[in-house]
Write a protein that holds these residues in place. Structure first.
Motif, PDB file in Angstrom:
ATOM      1  N   CYS A 186       0.944  -1.373  -0.046  1.00  0.00           N
ATOM      2  CA  CYS A 186       0.044   0.047  -0.022  1.00  0.00           C
ATOM      3  C   CYS A 186       0.751   1.185  -0.011  1.00  0.00           C
ATOM      4  O   CYS A 186       1.789   1.367   0.724  1.00  0.00           O
ATOM      5  N   GLY A 187       0.886   1.836  -1.097  1.00  0.00           N
ATOM      6  CA  GLY A 187       1.640   3.283  -1.203  1.00  0.00           C
ATOM      7  C   GLY A 187       0.922   4.520  -1.226  1.00  0.00           C
ATOM      8  O   GLY A 187      -0.448   4.491  -1.887  1.00  0.00           O
ATOM      9  N   ALA A 188       1.342   5.530  -0.867  1.00  0.00           N
ATOM     10  CA  ALA A 188       0.731   6.942  -0.834  1.00  0.00           C
ATOM     11  C   ALA A 188       1.692   7.732  -1.643  1.00  0.00           C
ATOM     12  O   ALA A 188       2.856   7.652  -1.641  1.00  0.00           O
ATOM     13  N   SER A 189       1.180   8.432  -2.638  1.00  0.00           N
ATOM     14  CA  SER A 189       1.967   9.259  -3.754  1.00  0.00           C
ATOM     15  C   SER A 189       1.914  10.888  -2.856  1.00  0.00           C
ATOM     16  O   SER A 189       0.666  11.415  -2.651  1.00  0.00           O
ATOM     17  N   VAL A 190       3.187  11.311  -2.708  1.00  0.00           N
ATOM     18  CA  VAL A 190       3.292  12.572  -2.169  1.00  0.00           C
ATOM     19  C   VAL A 190       4.123  13.481  -2.813  1.00  0.00           C
ATOM     20  O   VAL A 190       5.280  13.064  -3.328  1.00  0.00           O
ATOM     21  N   GLU A 191       3.784  14.713  -3.132  1.00  0.00           N
ATOM     22  CA  GLU A 191       4.805  15.659  -3.819  1.00  0.00           C
ATOM     23  C   GLU A 191       5.308  16.709  -3.196  1.00  0.00           C
ATOM     24  O   GLU A 191       6.459  17.395  -3.513  1.00  0.00           O
ATOM     25  N   ASP A 192       4.935  17.066  -2.167  1.00  0.00           N
ATOM     26  CA  ASP A 192       5.471  17.906  -1.186  1.00  0.00           C
ATOM     27  C   ASP A 192       4.983  17.731   0.289  1.00  0.00           C
ATOM     28  O   ASP A 192       4.390  16.834   0.633  1.00  0.00           O
ATOM     29  N   GLN A 193       5.735  18.679   0.883  1.00  0.00           N
ATOM     30  CA  GLN A 193       5.301  18.669   2.441  1.00  0.00           C
ATOM     31  C   GLN A 193       3.853  18.605   2.908  1.00  0.00           C
ATOM     32  O   GLN A 193       3.348  17.956   3.707  1.00  0.00           O
ATOM     33  N   PRO A 194       3.067  19.687   2.498  1.00  0.00           N
ATOM     34  CA  PRO A 194       1.529  19.732   2.681  1.00  0.00           C
ATOM     35  C   PRO A 194       0.945  18.284   2.341  1.00  0.00           C
ATOM     36  O   PRO A 194       0.071  17.691   3.135  1.00  0.00           O
ATOM     37  N   ARG A 195       1.246  17.420   1.178  1.00  0.00           N
ATOM     38  CA  ARG A 195       0.762  16.431   0.863  1.00  0.00           C
ATOM     39  C   ARG A 195       1.256  15.227   1.707  1.00  0.00           C
ATOM     40  O   ARG A 195       0.454  14.357   2.053  1.00  0.00           O
ATOM     41  N   ALA A 196       2.347  15.318   2.161  1.00  0.00           N
ATOM     42  CA  ALA A 196       2.930  14.473   3.095  1.00  0.00           C
ATOM     43  C   ALA A 196       2.416  14.482   4.278  1.00  0.00           C
ATOM     44  O   ALA A 196       1.813  13.504   4.930  1.00  0.00           O
ATOM     45  N   ASP A 197       2.088  15.874   4.835  1.00  0.00           N
ATOM     46  CA  ASP A 197       1.283  15.807   6.154  1.00  0.00           C
ATOM     47  C   ASP A 197      -0.119  15.289   6.034  1.00  0.00           C
ATOM     48  O   ASP A 197      -0.621  14.878   7.001  1.00  0.00           O
ATOM     49  N   GLU A 198      -1.013  15.421   4.813  1.00  0.00           N
ATOM     50  CA  GLU A 198      -2.093  15.102   4.747  1.00  0.00           C
ATOM     51  C   GLU A 198      -2.273  13.391   4.572  1.00  0.00           C
ATOM     52  O   GLU A 198      -3.087  12.806   5.371  1.00  0.00           O
ATOM     53  N   ARG A 199      -1.132  12.891   3.810  1.00  0.00           N
ATOM     54  CA  ARG A 199      -1.485  11.545   3.302  1.00  0.00           C
ATOM     55  C   ARG A 199      -0.685  10.652   4.234  1.00  0.00           C
ATOM     56  O   ARG A 199      -1.213   9.493   4.287  1.00  0.00           O
ATOM     57  N   THR A 206      -2.813   2.374   7.743  1.00  0.00           N
ATOM     58  CA  THR A 206      -3.338   1.491   6.833  1.00  0.00           C
ATOM     59  C   THR A 206      -2.830  -0.104   7.275  1.00  0.00           C
ATOM     60  O   THR A 206      -1.619  -0.255   7.493  1.00  0.00           O
ATOM     61  N   ILE A 207      -3.886  -0.976   7.370  1.00  0.00           N
ATOM     62  CA  ILE A 207      -3.139  -2.221   7.366  1.00  0.00           C
ATOM     63  C   ILE A 207      -2.773  -2.697   6.102  1.00  0.00           C
ATOM     64  O   ILE A 207      -3.206  -3.082   5.350  1.00  0.00           O
ATOM     65  N   ALA A 208      -1.457  -3.017   6.108  1.00  0.00           N
ATOM     66  CA  ALA A 208      -0.928  -3.587   5.283  1.00  0.00           C
ATOM     67  C   ALA A 208       0.481  -4.196   5.377  1.00  0.00           C
ATOM     68  O   ALA A 208       1.152  -3.883   6.439  1.00  0.00           O
ATOM     69  N   MET A 209       0.932  -5.036   4.570  1.00  0.00           N
ATOM     70  CA  MET A 209       2.256  -5.710   4.995  1.00  0.00           C
ATOM     71  C   MET A 209       3.514  -4.645   4.585  1.00  0.00           C
ATOM     72  O   MET A 209       4.463  -4.966   5.088  1.00  0.00           O
ATOM     73  N   VAL A 210       3.111  -3.996   3.755  1.00  0.00           N
ATOM     74  CA  VAL A 210       4.376  -3.198   3.187  1.00  0.00           C
ATOM     75  C   VAL A 210       3.707  -1.872   3.018  1.00  0.00           C
ATOM     76  O   VAL A 210       2.498  -1.751   2.110  1.00  0.00           O
ATOM     77  N   ARG A 211       4.064  -0.662   3.513  1.00  0.00           N
ATOM     78  CA  ARG A 211       3.849   0.340   3.303  1.00  0.00           C
ATOM     79  C   ARG A 211       4.743   1.217   2.551  1.00  0.00           C
ATOM     80  O   ARG A 211       5.984   1.548   3.038  1.00  0.00           O
ATOM     81  N   TRP A 212       4.506   2.020   1.465  1.00  0.00           N
ATOM     82  CA  TRP A 212       5.430   2.485   0.765  1.00  0.00           C
ATOM     83  C   TRP A 212       5.104   4.164   0.215  1.00  0.00           C
ATOM     84  O   TRP A 212       3.906   4.372   0.345  1.00  0.00           O
ATOM     85  N   VAL A 213       5.901   4.819  -0.153  1.00  0.00           N
ATOM     86  CA  VAL A 213       5.788   6.375  -0.503  1.00  0.00           C
ATOM     87  C   VAL A 213       6.406   6.344  -1.857  1.00  0.00           C
ATOM     88  O   VAL A 213       7.457   6.085  -1.988  1.00  0.00           O
ATOM     89  N   SER A 214       5.763   7.123  -2.765  1.00  0.00           N
ATOM     90  CA  SER A 214       6.134   7.382  -3.939  1.00  0.00           C
ATOM     91  C   SER A 214       6.199   9.166  -3.839  1.00  0.00           C
ATOM     92  O   SER A 214       5.429   9.730  -3.604  1.00  0.00           O
ATOM     93  N   TYR A 215       7.542   9.450  -4.074  1.00  0.00           N
ATOM     94  CA  TYR A 215       7.920  11.021  -3.937  1.00  0.00           C
ATOM     95  C   TYR A 215       8.026  11.249  -5.186  1.00  0.00           C
ATOM     96  O   TYR A 215       9.350  11.623  -5.579  1.00  0.00           O
ATOM     97  N   GLU A 216       7.235  11.450  -5.956  1.00  0.00           N
ATOM     98  CA  GLU A 216       7.505  11.616  -7.791  1.00  0.00           C
ATOM     99  C   GLU A 216       6.084  12.166  -8.154  1.00  0.00           C
ATOM    100  O   GLU A 216       5.208  11.400  -7.803  1.00  0.00           O
ATOM    101  N   PRO A 217       6.110  13.002  -8.820  1.00  0.00           N
ATOM    102  CA  PRO A 217       7.141  13.964  -8.967  1.00  0.00           C
ATOM    103  C   PRO A 217       7.482  15.038  -7.796  1.00  0.00           C
ATOM    104  O   PRO A 217       6.597  15.259  -6.854  1.00  0.00           O
ATOM    105  N   ALA A 218       8.582  15.060  -7.513  1.00  0.00           N
ATOM    106  CA  ALA A 218       8.899  15.720  -6.066  1.00  0.00           C
ATOM    107  C   ALA A 218       8.804  17.317  -6.699  1.00  0.00           C
ATOM    108  O   ALA A 218       9.559  17.546  -7.479  1.00  0.00           O
ATOM    109  N   LEU A 219       7.981  17.857  -6.043  1.00  0.00           N
ATOM    110  CA  LEU A 219       7.532  19.415  -6.205  1.00  0.00           C
ATOM    111  C   LEU A 219       8.011  20.281  -4.934  1.00  0.00           C
ATOM    112  O   LEU A 219       7.759  21.615  -4.884  1.00  0.00           O
TER     113      LEU A 219
END
Ligand code: SF4
Length: 354
Positions: A186-199, A206-219
């Protein structure tokens, strides 16, 4: 949808290509054209590649909020069962042309998608969303009982699942798999600090075996420190495409260094279309031979001004070949290929593991 994906983080450690898988489709009610659907959620969506493809080859509609009334979203049963047919284990990006946790994808549709994931433990499913709250809520539902009892997918899928060679079938599903599925990231896509703080608070829960983040496009720069203990990896990268925005290397270095300090994997997908002028200058110097432009020879050890460097990068015709910033730094548009995947000379390919 597309076996042999070119997306770098769907590539297996042995180098074999992964796949994208898009069972959620959309039909343009006015024209009947079939494509995909989504709605912009945040600044990271501005140059959505899926939207560009959909406008050209799909429903013809943009992914702007307000178009939901113009399309009918449906689950394509033939596409749904594709992973059952793929024998070689793959990393699969489900819903690469949409956001599977958007409100137009029903729980019942997600149940069927999860059913296929449950029946194919040989594959790894890299879910990714900007609707992290919905993902958290859906994963908390523990849909396995619904998967089992709802006869959730098409008769053809049941025939495939009844293959005696299959490790997991609808009959032994309960004894062979448990929730959360071990092959679902389960991954969340975040592009900047406000989106990281929100998501990321949603991802954390999140109930998941793997939690990952896509920081792309990094804005924008992101401080991930609050959430790193609960993360299994970050994929970082700059934006690519015609209208690509700039990602100073410092932001990506910071993500890489934060991962290293926390001992979690960092995967560097791409630098984007732009590189720092200093980096380009270093590359020219490292060429070690005289470079000439319009008959003028540049001494590789003589600092080039940014206009010359941009021209040498082959982007003289580009609409925005370079950009200055108030802090005195400059970025040069050299194209995705030339910008490459190296970060400080190193390829970072570490992906999360379950
Ligand atoms: S959420 Fe993803 S698919 Fe949807 S508009 Fe944004 S970038 Fe495109």
């Amino acid at each position: 949808m597309a076996d042999r994906s070119k997306i770098e983080w769907t590539r297996s450690p042995d180098g074999s290509a992964g796949a994208t898988w898009n069972p959620i489709r959309a039909r343009n009610k006015a024209t009947g054209k079939i494509g995909w659907h989504c709605a912009h959620a945040s600044p990271g969506c501005v140059n959505c590649y899926a939207e560009a493809i959909n406008k050209r080859l799909g429903t013809g509609l943009p992914f702007k909020p307000g178009h939901a009334k113009d399309i009918a979203v449906y689950l394509d049963e033939a596409t749904l069962i594709q992973p059952l047919r793929w024998k070689r284990p793959r990393l699969i990006f489900p819903g690469s042309m949409t956001d599977l946790f958007a409100d137009f994808v029903t729980d019942a549709m997600l149940d069927k998608i999860m059913t296929v994931a449950a029946l194919t433990p040989r594959h790894t499913y890299q879910f990714l969303t900007k609707r992290s709250e919905r993902m958290r809520d859906y994963m908390a539902l523990d849909p396995l009982h619904r998967i089992h009892t709802a006869a959730a997918f098409a008769p053809e899928a049941w025939r495939w699942a009844h293959n005696p060679a299959a490790a997991v079938t609808p009959y032994n599903l309960f004894s062979r798999v448990s929730w959360p599925l071990s092959n679902v990231w389960c991954g969340a896509s975040v592009e900047d600090q406000p989106r990281a703080d929100e998501r990321l608070p949603h991802l954390e829960r999140t109930i998941a075996m793997v939690r990952w983040v896509s920081y792309e496009p990094a804005l924008g720069p992101v401080n991930f420190s609050r959430w790193l203990p609960g993360l299994d990896g970050i994929v970082g990268g700059g934006e690519s495409g015609r209208e690509a925005r700039m990602t100073p290397r410092a932001w990506l270095r910071s993500a890489r260094d934060q991962c290293a300090a926390a001992g979690i994997p960092y995967f560097h997908k791409q630098n984007g279309e732009w590189i720092d002028a200093d980096e380009w200058h270093d590359r020219l110097r490292n060429l070690g031979y005289q470079i000439s432009f319009n008959g003028v020879a540049f001494d590789p050890v003589t600092p080039l001004n940014f206009e010359d460097a941009a021209l040498l990068a082959g982007v003289a015709g580009a609409r925005r070949p370079f950009e200055h910033f108030s802090d005195g730094s400059t970025m040069i548009r050299v194209g995705k290929k030339a910008a490459g995947r190296l970060l400080d000379g190193v390829e970072h390919n570490a992906l999360p593991t379950a």
